[in-house]
Design a protein around this motif. Sequence first.
Motif, PDB file in Angstrom:
ATOM      1  N   LEU A  86      15.666  87.762 -45.270  1.00  0.00           N
ATOM      2  CA  LEU A  86      17.060  87.779 -45.700  1.00  0.00           C
ATOM      3  C   LEU A  86      17.332  86.576 -46.605  1.00  0.00           C
ATOM      4  O   LEU A  86      16.601  85.591 -46.575  1.00  0.00           O
ATOM      5  N   VAL A  87      18.400  86.655 -47.386  1.00  0.00           N
ATOM      6  CA  VAL A  87      18.704  85.577 -48.329  1.00  0.00           C
ATOM      7  C   VAL A  87      20.142  85.084 -48.112  1.00  0.00           C
ATOM      8  O   VAL A  87      21.022  85.858 -47.724  1.00  0.00           O
ATOM      9  N   GLY A  91      25.852  86.089 -48.144  1.00  0.00           N
ATOM     10  CA  GLY A  91      27.142  85.549 -47.734  1.00  0.00           C
ATOM     11  C   GLY A  91      28.224  85.648 -48.795  1.00  0.00           C
ATOM     12  O   GLY A  91      29.399  85.388 -48.513  1.00  0.00           O
ATOM     13  N   LYS A  92      27.858  86.025 -50.022  1.00  0.00           N
ATOM     14  CA  LYS A  92      28.830  86.157 -51.109  1.00  0.00           C
ATOM     15  C   LYS A  92      29.504  87.531 -51.135  1.00  0.00           C
ATOM     16  O   LYS A  92      30.413  87.754 -51.945  1.00  0.00           O
ATOM     17  N   LEU A  93      29.072  88.451 -50.277  1.00  0.00           N
ATOM     18  CA  LEU A  93      29.640  89.811 -50.270  1.00  0.00           C
ATOM     19  C   LEU A  93      30.892  89.811 -49.397  1.00  0.00           C
ATOM     20  O   LEU A  93      30.912  90.325 -48.281  1.00  0.00           O
ATOM     21  N   GLU A  94      31.971  89.264 -49.928  1.00  0.00           N
ATOM     22  CA  GLU A  94      33.137  88.952 -49.106  1.00  0.00           C
ATOM     23  C   GLU A  94      33.877  90.179 -48.581  1.00  0.00           C
ATOM     24  O   GLU A  94      34.672  90.063 -47.635  1.00  0.00           O
ATOM     25  N   ILE A 110      17.931  84.168 -39.716  1.00  0.00           N
ATOM     26  CA  ILE A 110      19.231  84.729 -40.092  1.00  0.00           C
ATOM     27  C   ILE A 110      19.984  83.651 -40.860  1.00  0.00           C
ATOM     28  O   ILE A 110      20.278  82.588 -40.300  1.00  0.00           O
ATOM     29  N   PRO A 111      20.302  83.857 -42.132  1.00  0.00           N
ATOM     30  CA  PRO A 111      20.997  82.813 -42.898  1.00  0.00           C
ATOM     31  C   PRO A 111      22.359  82.492 -42.284  1.00  0.00           C
ATOM     32  O   PRO A 111      23.129  83.396 -41.933  1.00  0.00           O
ATOM     33  N   THR A 133      16.893  80.790 -34.760  1.00  0.00           N
ATOM     34  CA  THR A 133      18.001  80.835 -33.819  1.00  0.00           C
ATOM     35  C   THR A 133      19.138  81.707 -34.356  1.00  0.00           C
ATOM     36  O   THR A 133      19.171  82.050 -35.539  1.00  0.00           O
ATOM     37  N   ILE A 134      20.061  82.051 -33.475  1.00  0.00           N
ATOM     38  CA  ILE A 134      21.266  82.776 -33.879  1.00  0.00           C
ATOM     39  C   ILE A 134      22.249  81.752 -34.436  1.00  0.00           C
ATOM     40  O   ILE A 134      22.662  80.835 -33.716  1.00  0.00           O
ATOM     41  N   PRO A 135      22.642  81.852 -35.692  1.00  0.00           N
ATOM     42  CA  PRO A 135      23.508  80.822 -36.286  1.00  0.00           C
ATOM     43  C   PRO A 135      24.877  80.767 -35.600  1.00  0.00           C
ATOM     44  O   PRO A 135      25.531  81.805 -35.433  1.00  0.00           O
TER      45      PRO A 135
END
Length: 218
Positions: A86-87, A91-94, A110-111, A133-135
């Motif tokens: 994943l990248v 996170g930019k897909l609001e 997981i980012p 880990t789970i962020p």
Amino acid sequence: MAGRGDLLLIFALTMVSSSLHLQKASGNSEGDALYALRRSLTDPDSVLQSWDPNLVNPCTWFHITCNQDNRVTRVDLGNSNLSGHLVPELGKLEYLQYLELYKNNIQGGIPGELGNLKSLISLDLYNNNISGTIPPSLGNLKSLVFLRLNDNQLHGSIPRTLAGISTLKVIDVSNNDLCGTIPSSGPFEHIPLNNFENNPRLEGPELQGLASYDTNCS
């Protein structure tokens, strides 16, 4: 020497070109984020063949759903024989509501940037080889209903930030290597214990005031 009509035509063409350039630049940030994901994945079945970064937006790509404003709301890539990782650009897909990447061979972590997806309803990453880990930043997903991370290689504790998501109905982290205790407040009050099973180092629900047990969990 160009006449007045020629000058007007050149000006008009320049304005159209500039308009198209601005449209592409402003409307393709989501396409850039998704194309970053494509570059990070191995795709032996050419599932992502239609993901063309030269388009104004990614709404014509297969496995992508957009709303009426051409903003990406779904990424449906479950069971697609993908590998890679994943990248953070995701996170930019609001406006994203559904991120479906289950039953692949995705590795890595997981980012933390997924915590920026404030519209997210479903995060399905189960049945991969995701580690780390789970962020705790996933606790920012206040619209989240489904969180399925089972059947991976996650370690560490279950972030207490998740207990603050009142909308959560399904949490499944079974078949990982999590440790510490299971939260018992908020949505965790109603999650069946078998959604936490097969984590050999994970204890039962925490007792009041003993959440600090997890500080030694890694």
